[in-house]
Design an enzyme around this catalytic site. Structure first.
Site, short mmCIF file in Angstrom:
data_model
loop_
_atom_site.label_atom_id
_atom_site.label_comp_id
_atom_site.label_asym_id
_atom_site.label_seq_id
_atom_site.Cartn_x
_atom_site.Cartn_y
_atom_site.Cartn_z
N LYS A 1 -10.34 -4.31 11.92
CA LYS A 1 -8.94 -4.19 12.31
C LYS A 1 -8.62 -5.11 13.49
CE LYS A 1 -6.33 -1.71 10.68
NZ LYS A 1 -5.45 -1.83 9.50
N SER B 1 -8.34 10.80 7.55
CA SER B 1 -7.97 11.24 8.89
C SER B 1 -7.70 12.74 8.96
CB SER B 1 -6.74 10.47 9.39
OG SER B 1 -5.62 10.71 8.55
N ASP C 1 -2.82 -7.05 -5.08
CA ASP C 1 -4.09 -6.67 -4.47
C ASP C 1 -4.38 -7.62 -3.32
OD1 ASP C 1 -6.82 -6.16 -3.88
OD2 ASP C 1 -7.18 -5.50 -5.93
N LEU C 2 -4.71 -7.07 -2.16
CA LEU C 2 -5.01 -7.90 -0.98
C LEU C 2 -6.18 -8.85 -1.22
CD1 LEU C 2 -4.66 -5.25 1.88
CD2 LEU C 2 -3.06 -7.07 1.31
N GLY D 1 0.80 -1.22 0.00
CA GLY D 1 0.00 0.00 0.00
C GLY D 1 0.83 1.27 0.00
N VAL E 1 -2.98 6.18 16.61
CA VAL E 1 -4.23 6.83 17.00
C VAL E 1 -4.65 7.72 15.82
CG1 VAL E 1 -3.84 6.65 19.47
CG2 VAL E 1 -2.83 8.58 18.24
#
Length: 348
Positions: free
Chosen positions: A165, A205, A68-69, A14, A191
């Protein structure tokens, strides 16, 4: 920063993402050769351009490959010859599958796909980018900071991303324990990640900072969070990659005490002056926020956080790995300056 004496080849999954691109840059600056995966090779020219704008390096030390995952193709070639893997790629709030079941499945399957390939290639250690979402959700209110000993309660009413996650990380530790054949694992748990962008992208984020600068956040939602700079997250990944103390451990990436969102807005006003004149000055009362979350999509997305104080400590990484994060106020200001410079926020 802990460095390997002899440069090695490191895979970053990634590499075009916010954290992934900073990990690639940190490795290149440390002298390593880097191979990074992207889902679309069409992103390679922009990735190289953004990295070169931030640092000088020999272009031959960076290889970009497609993997690709969601499938096995490409992973054996991607890890071949690598000493370490930084497994940063994961479904995010921006590209996640639509259903919760699909998100959980994609996250877990992706992590195991990388771990299997790393084991088979005799990689020394994988550093998994987990998240605070695997640590601090589903708990009753508390007065003490969260630590690496805490795990999110997946049986509680928590959002799909945090559940995915948590389950993915648990699957990773189980795989290494039962099928790893000597493969080492460390997990980094950032975080709220802020910091400068390397290009005209819009990481989810950072949207709270952008919204404050552009007046899209008129009043602050009532919750608190710890924050960390993306550059320090990358630094912690490199420390967790090579330090003997890091193997088999979880590492919270947190730069200090929790800040209420209204405190973040005050930092913006104090550091940027008129360019942050639209940053809010008030916090929405909790009862009103919960009521409005029934109708307001932005507040609805924040519903699990309303009234919470997600305080987390990075003391373990500071004590054992020598990690030293930047002051949060500097990170908030650098984030805003970067968003304005790249035209991702106007400040007016």
């Amino acid at each position: 920063m802990t460095q390997v004496q002899v440069p090695v080849l490191v895979l970053v999954t990634g590499g075009s993402g916010f954290i992934g691109s900073w990990c690639v840059l940190a490795l290149l600056r440390a002298g390593h050769e880097v191979r990074t995966t992207v889902r679309d090779l069409g992103r390679e020219p922009a990735l190289r351009a953004h990295l070169h704008a931030a640092a000088e390096f020999d272009d031959a030390r960076l290889t970009v490959v497609r993997a690709d995952l969601r499938g096995d193709d490409g992973w054996a070639d991607a890890v071949r010859g690598c000493a370490y893997v930084l497994d940063v790629a994961s479904p995010t709030l921006r590209n996640a599958p639509e259903s919760e079941e699909a998100m959980v499945g994609a996250a877990g399957e992706g992590v195991l796909r990388v771990l299997r390939a790393a084991r088979d290639a005799r990689v020394r250690r994988v550093v998994l980018t987990s998240a605070f979402g695997a640590v601090g959700y589903g708990h009753p209110p508390r007065s003490t900071p969260f630590t690496e000993e805490d795990w999110t309660d997946v049986d509680a009413d928590i959002p799909p991303y945090q559940r995915s996650k948590t389950l993915a990380e648990r699957a990773a530790w189980r795989f290494v324990r039962e099928e790893g054949d000597g493969l080492e694992l460390a997990a980094v748990h950032p975080v709220g990640v802020l910091g400068p962008v390397l290009g005209p992208d819009d990481p989810p984020s950072l949207r709270i900072i952008r919204g404050m600068l552009d007046g899209e956040v008129a009043v602050c939602p009532p919750f608190g969070s710890s924050w960390v700079d993306v550059r320090d997250v990358a630094d912690l990944h490199l420390r967790a990659m090579t330090d003997p103390a890091a193997a088999g451990e979880r590492w919270l990436a947190s730069a200090g005490r929790s800040l209420r969102t209204v405190e973040v807005a005050r930092v913006l006003r104090g550091r940027l002056g008129d360019r942050a004149a639209k940053a809010p000055t008030r916090e929405l009362p909790l009862a009103l926020a919960r009521f409005l979350s029934r109708f307001n999509p932005r507040l609805r997305a924040l519903r699990p956080q309303l009234g919470q104080d997600f305080d987390a400590t990075g003391a373990k990484a500071e004590r054992l790995l020598g990690w030293t994060p930047r002051p949060v106020a500097d990170t908030i200001a650098d984030t805003a300056e970067s968003l304005l410079a790249h035209g991702l926020a106007t400040g007016r």
